[in-house]
Design a protein around this motif. Structure first.
Motif, PDB file in Angstrom:
ATOM      1  N   ALA A 557       0.834  -1.206   0.000  1.00 31.32           N
ATOM      2  CA  ALA A 557       0.000   0.000   0.000  1.00 31.32           C
ATOM      3  C   ALA A 557       0.865   1.250   0.000  1.00 31.32           C
ATOM      4  O   ALA A 557       1.804   1.319   0.787  1.00 31.32           O
ATOM      5  CB  ALA A 557      -0.923   0.005   1.221  1.00 31.32           C
ATOM      6  N   PRO A 558       0.560   2.246  -0.837  1.00 31.34           N
ATOM      7  CA  PRO A 558      -0.547   2.329  -1.784  1.00 31.34           C
ATOM      8  C   PRO A 558      -0.103   2.125  -3.236  1.00 31.34           C
ATOM      9  O   PRO A 558      -0.567   2.865  -4.117  1.00 31.34           O
ATOM     10  CB  PRO A 558      -1.013   3.771  -1.584  1.00 31.34           C
ATOM     11  CG  PRO A 558       0.282   4.528  -1.337  1.00 31.34           C
ATOM     12  CD  PRO A 558       1.249   3.554  -0.718  1.00 31.34           C
ATOM     13  N   ALA A 559       0.737   1.138  -3.509  1.00 26.81           N
ATOM     14  CA  ALA A 559       1.206   1.007  -4.895  1.00 26.81           C
ATOM     15  C   ALA A 559       1.495  -0.443  -5.263  1.00 26.81           C
ATOM     16  O   ALA A 559       1.804  -1.270  -4.401  1.00 26.81           O
ATOM     17  CB  ALA A 559       2.467   1.836  -5.117  1.00 26.81           C
ATOM     18  N   ASP A 581       2.564  -6.737   1.745  1.00 27.73           N
ATOM     19  CA  ASP A 581       2.105  -6.193   3.026  1.00 27.73           C
ATOM     20  C   ASP A 581       1.963  -7.325   4.027  1.00 27.73           C
ATOM     21  O   ASP A 581       1.482  -8.416   3.690  1.00 27.73           O
ATOM     22  CB  ASP A 581       0.772  -5.439   2.848  1.00 27.73           C
ATOM     23  CG  ASP A 581       0.997  -4.007   2.381  1.00 27.73           C
ATOM     24  OD1 ASP A 581       1.876  -3.331   2.947  1.00 27.73           O
ATOM     25  OD2 ASP A 581       0.301  -3.574   1.441  1.00 27.73           O
ATOM     26  N   CYS A 627      -7.738  -0.521   0.987  1.00 25.53           N
ATOM     27  CA  CYS A 627      -6.474  -0.849   1.651  1.00 25.53           C
ATOM     28  C   CYS A 627      -5.829   0.305   2.379  1.00 25.53           C
ATOM     29  O   CYS A 627      -4.996   0.100   3.261  1.00 25.53           O
ATOM     30  CB  CYS A 627      -5.488  -1.389   0.615  1.00 25.53           C
ATOM     31  SG  CYS A 627      -5.140  -0.216  -0.712  1.00 25.53           S
ATOM     32  N   HIS A 628      -6.183   1.551   2.045  1.00 28.99           N
ATOM     33  CA  HIS A 628      -5.316   2.656   2.421  1.00 28.99           C
ATOM     34  C   HIS A 628      -6.020   3.943   2.001  1.00 28.99           C
ATOM     35  O   HIS A 628      -6.888   3.930   1.135  1.00 28.99           O
ATOM     36  CB  HIS A 628      -4.003   2.491   1.618  1.00 28.99           C
ATOM     37  CG  HIS A 628      -2.897   3.422   1.976  1.00 28.99           C
ATOM     38  ND1 HIS A 628      -2.852   4.716   1.542  1.00 28.99           N
ATOM     39  CD2 HIS A 628      -1.773   3.234   2.709  1.00 28.99           C
ATOM     40  CE1 HIS A 628      -1.753   5.288   1.992  1.00 28.99           C
ATOM     41  NE2 HIS A 628      -1.081   4.420   2.713  1.00 28.99           N
TER      42      HIS A 628
ATOM     43  N   LEU B  27      -0.520   2.822   7.356  1.00 27.02           N
ATOM     44  CA  LEU B  27      -1.174   4.080   7.669  1.00 27.02           C
ATOM     45  C   LEU B  27      -0.145   5.105   8.112  1.00 27.02           C
ATOM     46  O   LEU B  27      -0.242   6.276   7.767  1.00 27.02           O
ATOM     47  CB  LEU B  27      -2.238   3.845   8.736  1.00 27.02           C
ATOM     48  CG  LEU B  27      -3.338   2.914   8.217  1.00 27.02           C
ATOM     49  CD1 LEU B  27      -4.208   2.441   9.360  1.00 27.02           C
ATOM     50  CD2 LEU B  27      -4.162   3.600   7.158  1.00 27.02           C
ATOM     51  N   TYR B 276       0.429   7.833  -8.287  1.00 26.90           N
ATOM     52  CA  TYR B 276      -0.277   8.446  -7.154  1.00 26.90           C
ATOM     53  C   TYR B 276       0.391   9.725  -6.680  1.00 26.90           C
ATOM     54  O   TYR B 276      -0.277  10.644  -6.220  1.00 26.90           O
ATOM     55  CB  TYR B 276      -0.509   7.432  -6.029  1.00 26.90           C
ATOM     56  CG  TYR B 276       0.694   7.051  -5.186  1.00 26.90           C
ATOM     57  CD1 TYR B 276       1.084   7.824  -4.096  1.00 26.90           C
ATOM     58  CD2 TYR B 276       1.411   5.896  -5.463  1.00 26.90           C
ATOM     59  CE1 TYR B 276       2.168   7.462  -3.308  1.00 26.90           C
ATOM     60  CE2 TYR B 276       2.498   5.534  -4.683  1.00 26.90           C
ATOM     61  CZ  TYR B 276       2.878   6.330  -3.617  1.00 26.90           C
ATOM     62  OH  TYR B 276       3.948   5.978  -2.834  1.00 26.90           O
ATOM     63  N   PHE B 410     -11.173   8.972   7.947  1.00 25.02           N
ATOM     64  CA  PHE B 410     -10.526   7.686   7.680  1.00 25.02           C
ATOM     65  C   PHE B 410      -9.293   7.489   8.546  1.00 25.02           C
ATOM     66  O   PHE B 410      -9.109   6.443   9.162  1.00 25.02           O
ATOM     67  CB  PHE B 410     -10.171   7.593   6.191  1.00 25.02           C
ATOM     68  CG  PHE B 410      -9.512   6.297   5.815  1.00 25.02           C
ATOM     69  CD1 PHE B 410     -10.265   5.159   5.582  1.00 25.02           C
ATOM     70  CD2 PHE B 410      -8.130   6.207   5.704  1.00 25.02           C
ATOM     71  CE1 PHE B 410      -9.661   3.951   5.252  1.00 25.02           C
ATOM     72  CE2 PHE B 410      -7.516   5.000   5.361  1.00 25.02           C
ATOM     73  CZ  PHE B 410      -8.285   3.873   5.132  1.00 25.02           C
ATOM     74  N   PHE B 470     -11.689  -1.719   7.860  1.00 25.21           N
ATOM     75  CA  PHE B 470     -10.911  -2.737   8.572  1.00 25.21           C
ATOM     76  C   PHE B 470     -11.698  -3.135   9.820  1.00 25.21           C
ATOM     77  O   PHE B 470     -12.214  -2.274  10.526  1.00 25.21           O
ATOM     78  CB  PHE B 470      -9.542  -2.181   8.981  1.00 25.21           C
ATOM     79  CG  PHE B 470      -8.629  -1.913   7.813  1.00 25.21           C
ATOM     80  CD1 PHE B 470      -7.608  -2.800   7.495  1.00 25.21           C
ATOM     81  CD2 PHE B 470      -8.796  -0.783   7.021  1.00 25.21           C
ATOM     82  CE1 PHE B 470      -6.770  -2.552   6.417  1.00 25.21           C
ATOM     83  CE2 PHE B 470      -7.963  -0.537   5.943  1.00 25.21           C
ATOM     84  CZ  PHE B 470      -6.943  -1.428   5.633  1.00 25.21           C
TER      85      PHE B 470
END
Lengths: 642, 642
Positions: A557-559, A581, A627-628, B27, B276, B410, B470
């Motif tokens: 995450a995130p790729a 992950d 996921c994120h 995160l 991204y 989030f 989650f």
């Protein structure tokens, strides 16, 4: 019967709408069928009526877990013609997971990934052999008479397949076709080896074949005298078919003894009829016992045949070949009319059959069956120690470990709680023995039921789940297709207490409920579990061998490790994705628009798909599993040049 | 931000295990990304901090319905990459039904019957075009600003399709492909016609295209300056595509105004980046408004083009073509960094965007947007009446009809309750305006949320559903794939109260909750709904025309009208089954072993399947949907002669 029924109904505090549906045409139709043909259903013993407490809809609250509280029991539910298995938490009844088995599951990519297709089975062109299934009975592996948390198994009735579920990862890892079987219905794992004392755990799974067919089934003959059913034993570890037994009549449900020596199946169609009137013509059918050690000895001695292309040894378990108890492989115990269900009591002593078209339950003492096989019991039916009436349409029986049994009454829409010892006393002639202890209305038409730890030596008598086949007015209307109603009942006290109505997508049949500490699930895979794993993002890339292209990529995450990858139109592509992950619950998806690809990779999981790049253009492969915070931005561009 | 975060956390009574997961690698990775790039996230206004009550996990009981009690609200939930739609009862959260749309469903035979295949779409060889889907946003048809119970719609993000669900039978009846769109994400029906006052109900559905692609997408070009997205309007009744708008940037979620004049989509990628980092490079993105009446006038006047093979008129909605407010079709309002979500307040005045990578919500006054289109507002961004900080990772907003908004955070794993008028006052300069009223921890990482009747004029402020992405430690472990956690919150008082954790199979995104009396579902079909209906069992039989064979049969518990039927190997068979049972909930199934056929017929429903009889033998077609005490005996023999 109707008189008794009325008497008992009158003191039931009616729940809203409950009675509105009871006498519908279809069920009334059956009631008349039963009334016409079932001569024994004319009265109910006074003891039963007197012993029954006033029935009613008891409601208690407070068992539903508060937010953040974990359930204390797992439930594993079959999914019927949804083809899956569901994992519930109990006592909440919350559905926590679905395990795809026989039917594709778009969520996880079951039936899409190469790994799942290998388990499910494919045709020569690589497409799935079947996309439908019908799971009925789910049971788990035993050790010393209790669940050991290794495996669960479930049948597919439509295509006669047995699936195994690993209970560490909650995934189906093997599916076995049963040769020459149609309508594979009941299953049960053995509980220990009949001979080798060291094998104190499940090593066989028994499978009942319900529909008689020509053997082999390659002739469209109408002559049903040529139709036969087989009882099958599958190896629990290898999932190979070990042996089969040719029988008279059919197999319905299956039970196994705690000593490993006996398996049994109830037979609702000993008539071997092809129309329902024929199937219900005899007043008594059977519970058919298998002597496991003798069957395996016979095979070792070469006393078997094979059928058609199958190499599986088949022994002869018909009446004709098993007249002498001392050599018999099978024993047909007589039980009343079209029995549905055979269950092993947790005291290890009895198998109990319910009558379906007879209002009785039949208690068979296992030691007497063994006596018969040893030539010590003159008449096989002397193994029956009770045959008592409990109500209309008895189907399945659960246990509380305190000597009581709970039987679903399909036609009465009730659960009846009865005491096994008292029933035996009553059957022996003590008409004061009050074996019926309680009745509870359920909503509506219950099929299977199961109690917490019911079919183990650790039956603890806390909860009962009841699979009600009709929900009718119990939930908000959602069009013509109603959910089933799994009702949960507190059985810890003298009176059964209805705790909760739980709608569930059709159609669970059987289920088991057991303490949560019997399982040790894993929540992160190991990279080493997967031969194709891409263990380092640096190994990513597009690897070409002529038209055969392998795309290797990883997710974190995130790729994805490849922000874009290029293909040429016509390439035969195998795409392998490893989720690097490691964090619990951090699953990624991978969808390719217009290429009918979507699958997920759980933490440290690897999966692959194979497709032909037949459409030129730009295709944004994207993460479908949240996921994120940058989930929407998690993409890889697949560029297919013309 | 971190200081504030700590301060607020300190007075939260910690739920067991809640904090264990908060700072996971993924995160934390994002937090640093946000911290590095989002300059505005450095502090939170004192008002917000002061206004916030001590956050915590409030738990109340007693809202879970007792057995037999009906829920008072319906919920319609999207199913993510399960490809379906789920119907829940609220406040229980019980899942009552699943509506298959884009993905086969073995239970009902969706993707197996000819009728469902026609809806889903097939390839020239008759097989399904797609077996995967990804449903995100589900919304229902309106009349006078409230749901009218006709239809719901849901998107398929993978293959850019829109499905319609009839809310009388709860079935998908139409699926429309959106041409030249990839990553179709947000949808919203209009609420009335922008011009014709008599049309006070939904007649259009707006669809946002998320991924930029070459138009048409038949060239595998890497040059992303050639990529563009389209905003699409589909006719609610015919389900034909009416028109599309070529835009700059992308579409994410969609909202519509109560007067029918405006639709809008938030844009998280105005940069039109392909990685991204590029997508999050700008400090501000946009909420893009569409002037529906002007677009339709432009098309009427012929000011459109078409793309590739598509005949759909496409108007130019890019910045360059819409500089003059008086003729503009579109208006790009600036909002902070990668907004996710745009929601219309029930007072009909505002659209609210949440910042995702900015801790802000932006309130846009719709009358000012109309003023701008009329040339009465000098600067378009003057339509922004509030842009206030609420916490980390704001995504979506729901409403209680009392002037308050509820936004998911989030990253903070919270719901923040804030007052719209107070936020406007604060934005105007009144630093004493305490707009944050309450915060509630949720478990964990909430995406969408919705309140009872939230996006209608009848928002009633009773319940809030929150889709937590989650679930982590909230349910028993079931292997690597966790369920989502739909949490239900009582918002009827000043403080939000967590009522229930509800596990749900991945992965719902959006949902709506509305009063049960807005629907009038039908529970029995009419025979006349089906052109192929066999209205009388006497019409049953095998009808041969060379190799083409039609088998007509009916079901009525406990039998099919044909007890057996004969075919010849190689026959091309169409089997039609009508369920003549009329009783609510009396559904039958029909499975053919080894022929990959299973489907159901609800009361008075007709369905058909087509297959080649390529395997000789005896095949017991059986009822897979429990119907009657003689359900096991309900069969028909298909005899295929070699």
């Amino acid at each position: 019967m109707m008189t008794k029924d009325k008497t008992q109904r009158n003191d039931v505090p009616s729940a809203p709408g409950r009675r509105r549906f009871i006498n519908t045409t279809a069920l009334a139709g059956l009631a008349s069928v039963v009334a016409c043909t079932d001569k024994s259903a004319s009265s109910v013993p006074a003891a039963a009526a007197a012993g029954a407490a006033p029935a009613g809809e008891h409601v208690i609250a407070g068992l539903h877990p508060k937010p953040g509280e974990l359930d204390t029991y797992y439930g594993i539910w079959s999914g019927g013609h949804a083809g899956d298995v569901r994992i519930l938490g109990m006592p909440s009844g919350r559905e926590i997971h679905r395990v795809p088995c026989f039917v594709p599951d778009a969520l996880v990519g079951w039936g899409i990934t190469n790994e799942s297709k290998k388990v499910m089975g494919t045709k020569p062109d690589g497409s799935l052999k079947y996309t439908v299934g019908d799971t009925h009975h789910v049971h788990a592996s035993y050790k010393d008479g209790n669940y050991d948390g290794r495996y669960a198994w479930v049948n597919d009735k439509i295509n006669a397949r047995l699936a195994r579920i690993r209970l560490d990862y909650f995934v189906c890892d093997k599916i076995t076709d049963l040769p020459n079987v149609q309508g594979f219905h009941g299953i049960f794992p053995d509980k220990r080896d009949p001979v080798d004392e060291k094998i104190n755990y499940t090593s066989r799974v028994f499978c009942g074949g319900e529909f008689g067919i020509p053997l082999p089934n390659n002739v469209g003959t109408e002559d049903h005298s040529k139709y036969r059913s087989l009882f099958t034993c599958v190896d629990a570890e290898s999932m190979d078919v070990r042996w089969q037994v040719l029988i008279d009549g059919n197999c319905d449900l299956v039970a196994t003894s705690y000593d490993g020596k006996l398996a049994a199946t109830n037979q609702y169609n000993t008539e071997m009829g092809v129309h329902y009137e024929d199937m219900m013509s005899a007043e008594r059918d059977a519970c058919l016992f298998f002597n496991v050690a003798r069957i395996e000895a016979a095979i070792k001695a070469g006393r078997f045949k094979t059928i058609g292309d199958s190499k599986v040894p088949v022994v002869d378990g018909t009446h004709a070949a098993n007249q002498d108890p001392k050599t018999a492989l099978t024993a047909y115990v007589s039980v009343p009319k079209n029995p549905h269900g055979v269950n092993a009591s947790p005291d290890q002593k009895y198998f109990i059959c319910a009558g379906k078209l007879s209002p009785t339950v039949t208690v068979i003492e296992l030691s007497r069956i063994l006596d018969w096989f040893d030539g010590k019991l003159a008449a096989l039916d002397d193994a029956i120690v009770a045959e008592v009436e409990v109500g209309l349409g008895p189907l399945h029986t659960a246990f509380d470990g305190r000597g009581n049994a709970y039987t679903t009454l399909f036609l009465d829409s009730q659960i009846v709680k009865w005491n096994i010892d008292k029933a035996i006393q009553f059957h022996k002639g003590d008409k004061n023995a009050k074996y019926v202890l309680d009745r509870l209305d359920v909503h509506y038409q219950p099929g299977h039921l199961s109690a917490s730890q019911s079919e183990t030596v650790a039956a603890d008598g806390k909860f009962l789940g009841v699979g009600c086949k009709f929900s009718k007015d119990r939930f908000l209307p959602v069009g013509p297709l109603h959910p089933e109603n799994e009702q949960f009942i507190d059985i810890s006290g003298d009176k059964m207490m209805l705790v909760e109505d739980h709608p569930i997508r059709s159609e669970p049949h059987d289920f088991i409920i057991f303490k949560r500490d019997l399982l040790r699930p894993k929540q992160v895979y190991s990279l080493d579990d997967f031969p194709l794993a891409i263990k380092d993002a640096k190994q990513s890339g597009v690897f070409r061998n002529g038209k055969k292209v392998t795309v290797k990529l990883t997710s974190q995450a995130p790729a994805y490790s490849l922000r874009e990858f290029k293909l040429k139109k016509g390439d035969e592509v195998t795409l392998i994705l490893t989720n690097l992950d490691k964090i619990e619950d951090l699953t990624h998806g991978f969808a390719i628009p217009k290429y009918n690809v979507n699958f997920i990779v759980n933490p440290q999981e690897t999966a692959s798909v194979t497709f032909v790049a037949d459409k030129p253009g730009v295709f944004w492969c994207y993460c479908t599993h949240f996921c994120h915070a940058l989930h929407l931005e998690m993409r890889s561009r697949m560029i297919v040049e013309a």
